[in-house]
Design an enzyme around this catalytic site. Sequence first.
Site, PDB file in Angstrom:
ATOM      1  N   GLY A  97      -3.444  -7.276  -3.028  1.00  0.00           N
ATOM      2  CA  GLY A  97      -2.653  -8.274  -2.319  1.00  0.00           C
ATOM      3  C   GLY A  97      -3.539  -9.157  -1.451  1.00  0.00           C
ATOM      4  O   GLY A  97      -4.504  -8.682  -0.853  1.00  0.00           O
ATOM      5  N   ASP A 135      -7.401   0.095  -0.761  1.00  0.00           N
ATOM      6  CA  ASP A 135      -7.991   1.325  -1.289  1.00  0.00           C
ATOM      7  C   ASP A 135      -8.096   1.330  -2.806  1.00  0.00           C
ATOM      8  O   ASP A 135      -9.020   1.933  -3.370  1.00  0.00           O
ATOM      9  CB  ASP A 135      -7.227   2.555  -0.790  1.00  0.00           C
ATOM     10  N   ARG A 182      -3.714  -8.394 -10.582  1.00  0.00           N
ATOM     11  CA  ARG A 182      -3.605  -6.969 -10.853  1.00  0.00           C
ATOM     12  C   ARG A 182      -4.310  -6.675 -12.182  1.00  0.00           C
ATOM     13  O   ARG A 182      -4.123  -7.385 -13.171  1.00  0.00           O
ATOM     14  CB  ARG A 182      -2.137  -6.546 -10.956  1.00  0.00           C
ATOM     15  N   ARG A 216       4.515  -0.539   2.671  1.00  0.00           N
ATOM     16  CA  ARG A 216       5.091   0.335   1.643  1.00  0.00           C
ATOM     17  C   ARG A 216       4.857   1.812   1.955  1.00  0.00           C
ATOM     18  O   ARG A 216       5.727   2.652   1.794  1.00  0.00           O
ATOM     19  CB  ARG A 216       4.485  -0.010   0.284  1.00  0.00           C
ATOM     20  N   ASP A 271      -1.390  -4.383   5.410  1.00  0.00           N
ATOM     21  CA  ASP A 271      -0.697  -3.146   5.778  1.00  0.00           C
ATOM     22  C   ASP A 271      -1.486  -2.279   6.758  1.00  0.00           C
ATOM     23  O   ASP A 271      -0.936  -1.348   7.341  1.00  0.00           O
ATOM     24  CB  ASP A 271      -0.390  -2.316   4.526  1.00  0.00           C
ATOM     25  N   ASP A 280      -3.592   0.035   6.173  1.00  0.00           N
ATOM     26  CA  ASP A 280      -3.321   1.398   5.723  1.00  0.00           C
ATOM     27  C   ASP A 280      -4.509   2.111   5.097  1.00  0.00           C
ATOM     28  O   ASP A 280      -4.338   3.051   4.316  1.00  0.00           O
ATOM     29  CB  ASP A 280      -2.159   1.383   4.726  1.00  0.00           C
ATOM     30  N   THR A 282      -6.305  -5.968   3.762  1.00  0.00           N
ATOM     31  CA  THR A 282      -4.908  -5.678   3.444  1.00  0.00           C
ATOM     32  C   THR A 282      -4.071  -5.809   4.706  1.00  0.00           C
ATOM     33  O   THR A 282      -4.458  -5.290   5.760  1.00  0.00           O
ATOM     34  CB  THR A 282      -4.722  -4.260   2.852  1.00  0.00           C
TER      35      THR A 282
END
Length: 321
Positions: free
Chosen positions: A11, A103, A72, A171, A127, A129, A125
């Site tokens: 992303g 990751d 992707r 997510r 997120d 995360d 990212t």
Amino acid sequence: MKRIAVLTSGGDAPGMNAAVRAVVERSLHHGIEVVGAYYGFKGLYEGDFRPLDVATCSHALRRGGTFLYSARFPEFKEPEIQEKAIEQMKAHGIDALVVVGGDGSFTGALKLTQKGFPAIGIPGTIDNDIAGTEYTIGFDTAVNVALDAIDKITDTASSHNRTFIVEVMGRHAGDMASWIGVAAGADAIVIPEEAYDLKAIAETIAANRRAGKDHSLIVLAEGVMTAAQFRKEYEAVSGDDVRDVTLSHIQRGGNPTVRDRVFASLMGAKAVDLLLEGQAGIFLGLKNEQLATFDIVETLTKEKHQVRRDLYELNQGLSAK
């Protein structure tokens, strides 16, 4: 080392362009050429390499997204695809690779390193995360974009004495929801890492209304469920008339903040320095607000990202009346 490749994968995140620009300009400072692998690992496999220079990157610093594009490419998990990518890089005289992404992107960088091709990761990212590092590029911009939207939603919520459920990205991690919820003065934060009680949330909101609050806000991480689903469950328990909003991809856009630009630049430059020192199979991040390196294997196999539980608990303490 004569030539380095850089790619962005997964992303998009504001600040990716700043990281690429730093890789380019630091490399040029050392007399090293840089090429961009367009469309992430797909471009790496297909040999879609294009020269990068100061002129290419001069306006990219202030832009969100990634001018190298992203795609992707799950096929990259196949060993023969990885071998083909290495062949492509060697055929183009590329000696090392910098990967900007999450990751999943780091897994690709690790596979290349294990096959003898040096690669280093930069965490990009929204997120936030990735285990180990306290910060990932794009997070700061994303939470500020989301907070700006929620501030506008709150104006409407106050005017009509309404409760709004706002779904933000995240997510598998509740970092965005936790930071935004505290900053926006949410009545409740709902994240994947913590169990929630609809009845308790309804009671908190009712108590806040009795105390004089003219609106209510629930910040929901997408990893729990959609805002529309949560609204139905909450209305069934509370009996309130609730509105739901999904901020979705607007959180990914926007000009990067100072924090995202600066740390992306620091990481991009350091990645080049580390490659010149012969290091690979690692990624850069932040620890106690300082640049730090982390082992990709340790991160992917042994560590798990930890949400800031103190922020979650802080919001509970501030919102409960």
